[in-house]
Design a protein around this motif. Sequence first.
Motif, PDB file in Angstrom:
ATOM      1  N   LEU A 166       3.837   8.836   7.606  1.00  0.00           N
ATOM      2  CA  LEU A 166       3.584   8.186   6.526  1.00  0.00           C
ATOM      3  C   LEU A 166       2.260   7.182   6.416  1.00  0.00           C
ATOM      4  CD1 LEU A 166       6.417   9.412   4.500  1.00  0.00           C
ATOM      5  CD2 LEU A 166       4.553  10.650   5.491  1.00  0.00           C
ATOM      6  N   MET A 167       1.087   7.421   6.043  1.00  0.00           N
ATOM      7  CA  MET A 167       0.408   5.219   6.513  1.00  0.00           C
ATOM      8  C   MET A 167       0.466   5.584   5.050  1.00  0.00           C
ATOM      9  SD  MET A 167      -1.932   6.623   9.081  1.00  0.00           S
ATOM     10  CE  MET A 167      -3.377   7.072   8.294  1.00  0.00           C
ATOM     11  N   GLY A 168       1.453   3.639   4.690  1.00  0.00           N
ATOM     12  CA  GLY A 168       0.643   3.257   3.241  1.00  0.00           C
ATOM     13  C   GLY A 168       0.677   4.869   2.325  1.00  0.00           C
ATOM     14  N   PRO A 169       1.640   5.195   2.114  1.00  0.00           N
ATOM     15  CA  PRO A 169       2.616   6.722   1.134  1.00  0.00           C
ATOM     16  C   PRO A 169       3.149   5.743  -0.239  1.00  0.00           C
ATOM     17  CG  PRO A 169       3.769   4.902   2.501  1.00  0.00           C
ATOM     18  CD  PRO A 169       3.035   5.111   3.119  1.00  0.00           C
ATOM     19  N   VAL A 170       2.493   6.994  -0.936  1.00  0.00           N
ATOM     20  CA  VAL A 170       2.678   6.542  -2.684  1.00  0.00           C
ATOM     21  C   VAL A 170       3.440   7.862  -2.927  1.00  0.00           C
ATOM     22  CG1 VAL A 170       0.157   6.049  -2.456  1.00  0.00           C
ATOM     23  CG2 VAL A 170       0.360   8.116  -2.744  1.00  0.00           C
ATOM     24  N   VAL A 171       3.814   7.441  -4.392  1.00  0.00           N
ATOM     25  CA  VAL A 171       3.821   6.573  -5.192  1.00  0.00           C
ATOM     26  C   VAL A 171       5.294   5.465  -5.337  1.00  0.00           C
ATOM     27  CG1 VAL A 171       3.581   6.094  -7.743  1.00  0.00           C
ATOM     28  CG2 VAL A 171       2.323   8.101  -6.554  1.00  0.00           C
ATOM     29  N   ASP A 172       5.000   4.758  -4.694  1.00  0.00           N
ATOM     30  CA  ASP A 172       6.483   3.636  -5.497  1.00  0.00           C
ATOM     31  C   ASP A 172       7.013   3.917  -6.442  1.00  0.00           C
ATOM     32  OD1 ASP A 172       7.948   2.138  -5.804  1.00  0.00           O
ATOM     33  OD2 ASP A 172       6.873  -0.125  -4.760  1.00  0.00           O
ATOM     34  N   SER A 173       8.458   4.368  -6.522  1.00  0.00           N
ATOM     35  CA  SER A 173       8.602   4.943  -7.608  1.00  0.00           C
ATOM     36  C   SER A 173       9.234   3.816  -8.646  1.00  0.00           C
ATOM     37  CB  SER A 173      10.458   5.432  -7.146  1.00  0.00           C
ATOM     38  OG  SER A 173      11.144   4.910  -6.484  1.00  0.00           O
ATOM     39  N   LYS A 174       9.105   3.064  -8.550  1.00  0.00           N
ATOM     40  CA  LYS A 174       9.550   1.316  -9.342  1.00  0.00           C
ATOM     41  C   LYS A 174       7.935   1.282  -9.820  1.00  0.00           C
ATOM     42  CE  LYS A 174      13.313  -0.286  -6.915  1.00  0.00           C
ATOM     43  NZ  LYS A 174      13.602  -1.417  -6.351  1.00  0.00           N
ATOM     44  N   ARG A 175       6.907   1.616  -9.407  1.00  0.00           N
ATOM     45  CA  ARG A 175       5.405   1.707 -10.368  1.00  0.00           C
ATOM     46  C   ARG A 175       5.040   2.850 -10.269  1.00  0.00           C
ATOM     47  NH1 ARG A 175       2.591  -2.415  -6.400  1.00  0.00           N
ATOM     48  NH2 ARG A 175       2.860  -1.632  -4.359  1.00  0.00           N
ATOM     49  N   ARG A 176       5.525   3.407 -11.015  1.00  0.00           N
ATOM     50  CA  ARG A 176       4.415   4.672 -11.245  1.00  0.00           C
ATOM     51  C   ARG A 176       4.215   5.743 -12.933  1.00  0.00           C
ATOM     52  NH1 ARG A 176       6.835   8.778  -7.899  1.00  0.00           N
ATOM     53  NH2 ARG A 176       5.606  10.156  -9.228  1.00  0.00           N
ATOM     54  N   THR A 177       3.292   3.983 -13.384  1.00  0.00           N
ATOM     55  CA  THR A 177       1.856   4.400 -13.956  1.00  0.00           C
ATOM     56  C   THR A 177       0.810   4.296 -13.215  1.00  0.00           C
ATOM     57  OG1 THR A 177       1.969   2.109 -13.873  1.00  0.00           O
ATOM     58  CG2 THR A 177       3.986   2.827 -15.703  1.00  0.00           C
ATOM     59  N   VAL A 178      -0.631   4.821 -14.030  1.00  0.00           N
ATOM     60  CA  VAL A 178      -1.471   4.743 -13.176  1.00  0.00           C
ATOM     61  C   VAL A 178      -2.446   3.640 -13.455  1.00  0.00           C
ATOM     62  CG1 VAL A 178      -4.310   5.878 -13.552  1.00  0.00           C
ATOM     63  CG2 VAL A 178      -1.747   7.378 -13.875  1.00  0.00           C
ATOM     64  N   ALA A 179      -2.173   2.680 -14.103  1.00  0.00           N
ATOM     65  CA  ALA A 179      -2.339   1.071 -14.490  1.00  0.00           C
ATOM     66  C   ALA A 179      -1.887   0.547 -13.352  1.00  0.00           C
ATOM     67  CB  ALA A 179      -1.949   0.566 -16.012  1.00  0.00           C
ATOM     68  N   GLN A 180      -0.442   0.236 -12.910  1.00  0.00           N
ATOM     69  CA  GLN A 180       0.374   0.167 -12.030  1.00  0.00           C
ATOM     70  C   GLN A 180      -1.218   0.066 -10.471  1.00  0.00           C
ATOM     71  OE1 GLN A 180       4.151   1.354 -12.915  1.00  0.00           O
ATOM     72  NE2 GLN A 180       4.815  -1.188 -13.475  1.00  0.00           N
ATOM     73  N   LEU A 196       3.958   3.415   8.122  1.00  0.00           N
ATOM     74  CA  LEU A 196       3.537   2.959   8.447  1.00  0.00           C
ATOM     75  C   LEU A 196       2.855   2.490   8.076  1.00  0.00           C
ATOM     76  CD1 LEU A 196       1.223   3.248  12.218  1.00  0.00           C
ATOM     77  CD2 LEU A 196       0.068   1.796   9.840  1.00  0.00           C
ATOM     78  N   ARG A 197       1.998   1.074   7.303  1.00  0.00           N
ATOM     79  CA  ARG A 197       1.895   0.429   6.374  1.00  0.00           C
ATOM     80  C   ARG A 197       1.374  -0.959   6.820  1.00  0.00           C
ATOM     81  NH1 ARG A 197       3.597  -4.028   3.839  1.00  0.00           N
ATOM     82  NH2 ARG A 197       3.087  -4.108   2.293  1.00  0.00           N
ATOM     83  N   GLY A 198      -0.120  -1.209   5.730  1.00  0.00           N
ATOM     84  CA  GLY A 198      -0.727  -2.800   7.041  1.00  0.00           C
ATOM     85  C   GLY A 198       0.379  -4.098   5.896  1.00  0.00           C
ATOM     86  N   ALA A 199       0.344  -4.516   6.979  1.00  0.00           N
ATOM     87  CA  ALA A 199       1.007  -5.898   5.785  1.00  0.00           C
ATOM     88  C   ALA A 199       0.732  -6.376   4.627  1.00  0.00           C
ATOM     89  CB  ALA A 199       1.336  -7.058   7.176  1.00  0.00           C
ATOM     90  N   ASN A 200      -0.262  -5.690   4.259  1.00  0.00           N
ATOM     91  CA  ASN A 200      -0.106  -6.873   3.492  1.00  0.00           C
ATOM     92  C   ASN A 200      -1.071  -5.300   1.656  1.00  0.00           C
ATOM     93  OD1 ASN A 200      -1.192  -9.447   4.116  1.00  0.00           O
ATOM     94  ND2 ASN A 200      -2.961  -9.051   4.880  1.00  0.00           N
ATOM     95  N   ASP A 201      -0.654  -4.449   2.181  1.00  0.00           N
ATOM     96  CA  ASP A 201      -1.289  -3.535   1.489  1.00  0.00           C
ATOM     97  C   ASP A 201      -0.172  -3.608   0.392  1.00  0.00           C
ATOM     98  OD1 ASP A 201      -1.386  -1.118   0.478  1.00  0.00           O
ATOM     99  OD2 ASP A 201      -0.335   0.262   1.731  1.00  0.00           O
ATOM    100  N   PRO A 202      -0.855  -3.859  -1.191  1.00  0.00           N
ATOM    101  CA  PRO A 202      -0.011  -3.754  -2.140  1.00  0.00           C
ATOM    102  C   PRO A 202       0.034  -2.574  -2.744  1.00  0.00           C
ATOM    103  CG  PRO A 202      -2.250  -4.237  -3.048  1.00  0.00           C
ATOM    104  CD  PRO A 202      -2.477  -3.898  -0.956  1.00  0.00           C
ATOM    105  N   VAL A 203      -0.330  -1.612  -2.860  1.00  0.00           N
ATOM    106  CA  VAL A 203       0.130   0.548  -2.745  1.00  0.00           C
ATOM    107  C   VAL A 203       1.253   0.550  -2.155  1.00  0.00           C
ATOM    108  CG1 VAL A 203      -0.899   2.555  -3.170  1.00  0.00           C
ATOM    109  CG2 VAL A 203      -2.413   0.151  -2.572  1.00  0.00           C
ATOM    110  N   ALA A 204       1.420   0.376  -1.107  1.00  0.00           N
ATOM    111  CA  ALA A 204       2.906   0.603   0.160  1.00  0.00           C
ATOM    112  C   ALA A 204       3.265  -1.105  -0.316  1.00  0.00           C
ATOM    113  CB  ALA A 204       1.685   1.775   0.759  1.00  0.00           C
ATOM    114  N   SER A 205       3.878  -1.190  -0.414  1.00  0.00           N
ATOM    115  CA  SER A 205       4.523  -2.758  -0.115  1.00  0.00           C
ATOM    116  C   SER A 205       5.185  -1.949   0.651  1.00  0.00           C
ATOM    117  CB  SER A 205       5.401  -2.599  -2.268  1.00  0.00           C
ATOM    118  OG  SER A 205       6.880  -1.632  -2.678  1.00  0.00           O
TER     119      SER A 205
END
Length: 272
Positions: free
Chosen positions: A133-147, A206-215
């Motif tokens: 899983l690379m940069g997986p979504v959706v963070d269960s603590k940020r489940r709004t489209v705006a976030q 697996l994530r990029g260390a600066n990824d704000p989407v997949a914290s």
Amino acid sequence: MSRPDRIEIEAAGHVGHVFASRRPSALAPFPDKAQARLAVVLIHGIGASHRYLRRLHALLAESVDTYSIDLPGFGATPRPEHTLAVADHATYILGAMEQLGVLKFVIVGHSMGSQFVTEAALQQPGRIPYVVLMGPVVDSKRRTVAQQTLALGLDSLLYESPSSNAIVFTDYLRCGPRWYLKTLRVMMDYPTDQKITRVTAPVLVLRGANDPVASTDWSRRLAELAPKGRMLEIQGTGHVVQHNRAAEVAEAITAFAGLRTAATYTPQANPA
């Protein structure tokens, strides 16, 4: 390595494109034929296509059969008549690979693609021995489209290369706002953190260390929820880690799945 073959495949009532790099059997890197048949399948995320997977695809194809898929409705594929669920995309992936005679494979998904590969691993676990899983979504603590929109905007402004932004944005234009928004609702509703608890295969988050989407917190939680999970961060990049750090991602995947030894791998530069 030559350009991958593009194959149009209809499966589960939908049409997609598979980009295949298959090695001649005489050049297979493994003496054991069963192991040599293990392939890698790459799956894009929402609004995207195989294009931002090309660098990773090329590196993996140096030592293993590699397939990238443009799912129905994305890239240059025909638009389905109705919105597809995550399970529908997973069924397409499994059916398309079966038609190509690829019965066992490592499956790698980016962003919403992580949902598709999770579902595929649940539908036919015997065919998928490793899940990435690379940069997986959706963070269960940020489940709004705006976030999610804010996180993606920050990523494109601060952490992406010009080439990754160009590929993603032009693919978004090809996808079109109507299909994107329909698929976005599906993405937001899929409980990745609940589904991953049922995946029996080893899972690499697996994530990029600066990824704000997949914290870091979200990625670590997913890895802990998976029965056989682990997490890895790639430094110096954001959400589209597989494009901006293709060599490091290829090394991580092949090491995780045991596809080649370190002695056969030579890292390559990752141009912008």
